[in-house]
Design a protein around this motif. Structure first.
Motif, PDB file in Angstrom:
ATOM      1  N   LEU A 167       0.823  -1.240   0.254  1.00 16.84           N
ATOM      2  CA  LEU A 167      -0.161  -0.158   0.151  1.00 16.84           C
ATOM      3  C   LEU A 167       1.049   1.178  -0.006  1.00 16.84           C
ATOM      4  CD1 LEU A 167      -2.834   1.210   0.113  1.00 16.84           C
ATOM      5  CD2 LEU A 167      -2.498   1.091   2.820  1.00 16.84           C
ATOM      6  N   VAL A 168       1.979   1.189   0.781  1.00 21.41           N
ATOM      7  CA  VAL A 168       2.886   2.461   0.812  1.00 21.41           C
ATOM      8  C   VAL A 168       3.469   2.708  -0.375  1.00 21.41           C
ATOM      9  CG1 VAL A 168       4.772   3.449   1.742  1.00 21.41           C
ATOM     10  CG2 VAL A 168       3.089   2.105   3.404  1.00 21.41           C
ATOM     11  N   ALA A 169       4.060   1.759  -1.038  1.00 24.95           N
ATOM     12  CA  ALA A 169       4.680   1.544  -2.399  1.00 24.95           C
ATOM     13  C   ALA A 169       3.675   1.999  -3.472  1.00 24.95           C
ATOM     14  CB  ALA A 169       5.308   0.185  -2.634  1.00 24.95           C
ATOM     15  N   GLY A 170       2.428   1.468  -3.145  1.00 22.77           N
ATOM     16  CA  GLY A 170       1.469   1.905  -4.472  1.00 22.77           C
ATOM     17  C   GLY A 170       1.027   3.339  -4.480  1.00 22.77           C
ATOM     18  N   VAL A 171       0.622   3.787  -3.160  1.00 25.39           N
ATOM     19  CA  VAL A 171       0.378   5.197  -3.046  1.00 25.39           C
ATOM     20  C   VAL A 171       1.551   6.242  -3.376  1.00 25.39           C
ATOM     21  CG1 VAL A 171      -0.417   6.992  -1.405  1.00 25.39           C
ATOM     22  CG2 VAL A 171      -1.271   4.820  -1.264  1.00 25.39           C
TER      23      VAL A 171
ATOM     24  N   SER B  10       3.636   9.907  -9.676  1.00 27.55           N
ATOM     25  CA  SER B  10       3.601   9.733 -11.240  1.00 27.55           C
ATOM     26  C   SER B  10       3.651  10.980 -12.012  1.00 27.55           C
ATOM     27  CB  SER B  10       2.563   8.778 -11.287  1.00 27.55           C
ATOM     28  OG  SER B  10       1.110   9.493 -11.238  1.00 27.55           O
ATOM     29  N   SER B  11       3.030  11.985 -11.670  1.00 30.86           N
ATOM     30  CA  SER B  11       2.703  13.322 -12.439  1.00 30.86           C
ATOM     31  C   SER B  11       3.762  14.170 -11.998  1.00 30.86           C
ATOM     32  CB  SER B  11       1.381  13.790 -12.329  1.00 30.86           C
ATOM     33  OG  SER B  11       1.217  14.229 -10.798  1.00 30.86           O
ATOM     34  N   MET B  12       4.780  13.878 -11.480  1.00 34.49           N
ATOM     35  CA  MET B  12       5.951  14.878 -10.873  1.00 34.49           C
ATOM     36  C   MET B  12       6.728  15.071 -12.256  1.00 34.49           C
ATOM     37  SD  MET B  12       6.195  14.698  -6.865  1.00 34.49           S
ATOM     38  CE  MET B  12       4.793  15.043  -5.798  1.00 34.49           C
ATOM     39  N   LYS B  13       7.423  16.297 -12.482  1.00 36.48           N
ATOM     40  CA  LYS B  13       8.552  16.356 -13.327  1.00 36.48           C
ATOM     41  C   LYS B  13       9.860  15.808 -12.649  1.00 36.48           C
ATOM     42  CE  LYS B  13       5.989  20.172 -15.693  1.00 36.48           C
ATOM     43  NZ  LYS B  13       6.090  21.636 -16.180  1.00 36.48           N
TER      44      LYS B  13
ATOM     45  N   ILE C 226      -7.448   4.552  -1.428  1.00 30.62           N
ATOM     46  CA  ILE C 226      -8.377   4.301  -2.715  1.00 30.62           C
ATOM     47  C   ILE C 226      -8.994   5.600  -3.164  1.00 30.62           C
ATOM     48  CG2 ILE C 226     -10.802   3.171  -3.500  1.00 30.62           C
ATOM     49  CD1 ILE C 226      -9.881   0.903  -1.614  1.00 30.62           C
ATOM     50  N   SER C 227      -9.200   6.587  -2.482  1.00 30.80           N
ATOM     51  CA  SER C 227      -9.691   7.893  -2.626  1.00 30.80           C
ATOM     52  C   SER C 227      -8.769   8.593  -3.426  1.00 30.80           C
ATOM     53  CB  SER C 227      -9.896   8.714  -1.434  1.00 30.80           C
ATOM     54  OG  SER C 227      -9.016   9.226  -0.636  1.00 30.80           O
ATOM     55  N   ILE C 228      -7.460   8.427  -3.310  1.00 33.01           N
ATOM     56  CA  ILE C 228      -6.319   9.108  -4.183  1.00 33.01           C
ATOM     57  C   ILE C 228      -6.670   8.551  -5.541  1.00 33.01           C
ATOM     58  CG2 ILE C 228      -3.914   9.298  -4.538  1.00 33.01           C
ATOM     59  CD1 ILE C 228      -3.598   9.139  -1.543  1.00 33.01           C
ATOM     60  N   LEU C 229      -6.742   7.357  -5.793  1.00 30.20           N
ATOM     61  CA  LEU C 229      -7.010   6.695  -7.051  1.00 30.20           C
ATOM     62  C   LEU C 229      -8.304   7.109  -7.727  1.00 30.20           C
ATOM     63  CD1 LEU C 229      -6.059   2.773  -6.368  1.00 30.20           C
ATOM     64  CD2 LEU C 229      -4.591   4.813  -6.981  1.00 30.20           C
ATOM     65  N   ILE C 230      -9.406   7.424  -7.001  1.00 33.82           N
ATOM     66  CA  ILE C 230     -10.623   8.108  -7.601  1.00 33.82           C
ATOM     67  C   ILE C 230     -10.506   9.478  -7.943  1.00 33.82           C
ATOM     68  CG2 ILE C 230     -12.937   8.698  -6.894  1.00 33.82           C
ATOM     69  CD1 ILE C 230     -12.871   6.154  -4.934  1.00 33.82           C
TER      70      ILE C 230
ATOM     71  N   GLN D 268       2.488   4.744 -16.808  1.00 35.43           N
ATOM     72  CA  GLN D 268       2.718   3.433 -16.465  1.00 35.43           C
ATOM     73  C   GLN D 268       2.976   3.313 -15.035  1.00 35.43           C
ATOM     74  OE1 GLN D 268       6.028   1.602 -18.575  1.00 35.43           O
ATOM     75  NE2 GLN D 268       5.504  -0.542 -17.534  1.00 35.43           N
ATOM     76  N   GLN D 269       3.735   4.401 -14.508  1.00 37.70           N
ATOM     77  CA  GLN D 269       3.805   4.363 -13.084  1.00 37.70           C
ATOM     78  C   GLN D 269       2.488   4.447 -12.215  1.00 37.70           C
ATOM     79  OE1 GLN D 269       6.803   7.121 -11.604  1.00 37.70           O
ATOM     80  NE2 GLN D 269       6.217   7.435  -9.696  1.00 37.70           N
ATOM     81  N   TRP D 270       1.493   5.358 -12.848  1.00 41.21           N
ATOM     82  CA  TRP D 270       0.294   5.320 -12.137  1.00 41.21           C
ATOM     83  C   TRP D 270      -0.382   4.069 -12.221  1.00 41.21           C
ATOM     84  CZ3 TRP D 270      -4.822   5.005 -12.162  1.00 41.21           C
ATOM     85  CH2 TRP D 270      -5.452   5.821 -11.283  1.00 41.21           C
ATOM     86  N   LEU D 271      -0.493   3.508 -13.227  1.00 38.48           N
ATOM     87  CA  LEU D 271      -1.213   2.364 -13.364  1.00 38.48           C
ATOM     88  C   LEU D 271      -0.555   1.136 -12.567  1.00 38.48           C
ATOM     89  CD1 LEU D 271      -2.027   1.833 -17.114  1.00 38.48           C
ATOM     90  CD2 LEU D 271      -3.435   2.435 -15.590  1.00 38.48           C
ATOM     91  N   MET D 272       0.920   1.046 -12.354  1.00 41.32           N
ATOM     92  CA  MET D 272       1.511   0.320 -11.542  1.00 41.32           C
ATOM     93  C   MET D 272       1.131   0.468  -9.938  1.00 41.32           C
ATOM     94  SD  MET D 272       5.469  -0.422 -13.176  1.00 41.32           S
ATOM     95  CE  MET D 272       5.781  -1.548 -11.737  1.00 41.32           C
ATOM     96  N   GLY D 273       1.177   1.675  -9.745  1.00 39.09           N
ATOM     97  CA  GLY D 273       0.752   2.143  -8.252  1.00 39.09           C
ATOM     98  C   GLY D 273      -0.660   1.843  -7.909  1.00 39.09           C
ATOM     99  N   ALA D 274      -1.508   1.817  -8.950  1.00 33.63           N
ATOM    100  CA  ALA D 274      -2.996   1.773  -8.704  1.00 33.63           C
ATOM    101  C   ALA D 274      -2.883   0.117  -8.539  1.00 33.63           C
ATOM    102  CB  ALA D 274      -3.835   2.069  -9.833  1.00 33.63           C
ATOM    103  N   CYS D 275      -2.368  -0.971  -9.325  1.00 34.95           N
ATOM    104  CA  CYS D 275      -2.338  -2.220  -8.978  1.00 34.95           C
ATOM    105  C   CYS D 275      -1.717  -2.519  -7.701  1.00 34.95           C
ATOM    106  CB  CYS D 275      -1.589  -2.829 -10.170  1.00 34.95           C
ATOM    107  SG  CYS D 275      -2.121  -2.501 -11.893  1.00 34.95           S
ATOM    108  N   CYS D 276      -0.904  -2.043  -7.355  1.00 35.56           N
ATOM    109  CA  CYS D 276      -0.082  -2.132  -6.038  1.00 35.56           C
ATOM    110  C   CYS D 276      -1.298  -2.016  -4.902  1.00 35.56           C
ATOM    111  CB  CYS D 276       0.965  -1.514  -5.702  1.00 35.56           C
ATOM    112  SG  CYS D 276       2.514  -1.978  -6.511  1.00 35.56           S
TER     113      CYS D 276
END
Length: 317
Positions: free
Chosen positions: A105-109, A115-118, A233-237, A252-260
């Motif tokens: 959970l920590v890794a996924g969040v 994921s969107s940071m430059k 989960i609210s962060i994903l929503i 891809q990083q966002w999707l991997m985090g959501a899967c975690c």
């Protein structure tokens, strides 16, 4: 304003808890006795309020001395500190797989948040003290976990209703919130308290107040660990809504985090700590089926005792 709104809603709910046909002033006096009747009980809530204030200040120092991506990753450790304080203070037990799910959970969040940071957000700015930032974010995580678990302990260990606790907590929050207002009193007197308020700010205040009340309900009837999962989960929503409304780039990083995150939820809910059901021995050293004479072993013992009693009765005759 958020705390004032929470205080108003909680007062209304607290006064209307009593459905008896008594006057409003009588209800109001009863409400006063509930809020201030036990000063020690009221003072207990000053501890999480102070801890949350310390947490906010530590988070400010951390984000001022760390790159944004590093801060977002390290700050997710509050999920683990909350679980640790739940074990130490509340005696909650977690299985090995549940601990592993918290790491996922920590890794996924963390992956979703960054994921969107430059790339520039991972570089240190001039004048930043990374060591100070690291210890600040670590202390903020500990303060957040301790405050949440202590608040849960107070809520579940008191016979006072949830709405009374919300009123007490909001009262302390209002008093703490008046300190920065007093600090900027000259600008407040010049421009007014509601200067800068618009529809967006009002919406945020309403959502924050509703969220605070919902968090108290979750802590009361669930626990802080489940609250951490709900927040994740609210962060994903929020990310999904931002994709459709604000053109958020889902990489891809966002999707991997959501899967975690989803895997962590599945892992935590499907692997609870199993209670040991070892058979217990009776006073004669024999093992019963369920420790109290139930089951096959217990029925065999009872049948032998009945046959022995019947044989003794026939012998006496």
């Amino acid at each position: 304003m958020c705390e004032v709104l929470k205080w108003t809603i909680s007062c209304f709910m607290c006064i209307n808890e009593d459905k008896s046909d008594i006057g409003f002033m009588t209800k109001f006096r009863m409400f006063q006795s509930k809020i201030m009747g036990d000063p020690k009980d009221f003072a207990k809530l000053a501890i999480p309020s102070a801890l949350y204030t310390i947490q906010n200040n530590l988070a400010y120092y951390a984000v001022s001395n760390l790159p944004a991506a590093t801060y977002q990753l390290l700050y997710q450790a509050k999920i683990l500190t909350t679980a640790m304080f739940s074990v130490f203070l509340l005696g909650r037990k977690l299985s090995q797989w549940q601990w592993i799910s918290l790491v996922f959970l920590v890794a996924g969040v963390g992956m979703v948040q960054t994921s969107s940071m430059k790339a520039s957000s991972t570089e240190s700015a001039d004048g930043q003290n990374e060591l100070l930032g690291f210890f600040s974010v670590l202390a903020a995580c500990c303060s957040s976990g301790l405050a949440g678990v202590y608040f849960e302990m107070v809520l579940k260990g008191s016979k006072v209703s949830l709405w009374v606790k919300n009123v007490q907590m909001s009262t302390i929050g209002i008093m703490l919130g008046l300190l920065p207002v007093y600090k900027d009193r000259e600008q407040v007197m010049e421009k007014g308290f509601f200067f800068g308020y618009n529809n967006v700010v009002i919406t945020v205040v309403l959502l924050q107040a509703a969220g605070g009340l919902l968090v108290a309900l979750v802590v009361k009837y669930a626990d802080n660990i489940q609250k951490g999962f709900a927040t994740s989960i609210s962060i994903l929503i929020s990310g999904v809504v931002s994709y459709f409304m604000f053109n958020l780039v889902v990489n891809q990083q966002w999707l991997m985090g959501a899967c975690c995150v989803f895997y962590a939820v599945y892992l935590y809910s499907s692997n609870p700590l199993q209670a040991s059901n070892k058979p217990q021995a009776n006073s004669n050293g024999k093992t019963n089926g369920k420790g109290n004479g139930d089951g096959a072993g217990g029925e065999t013992i009872r049948s032998r005792e009945k046959s022995a009693e019947s044989s003794n009765t026939q012998h006496d005759k």
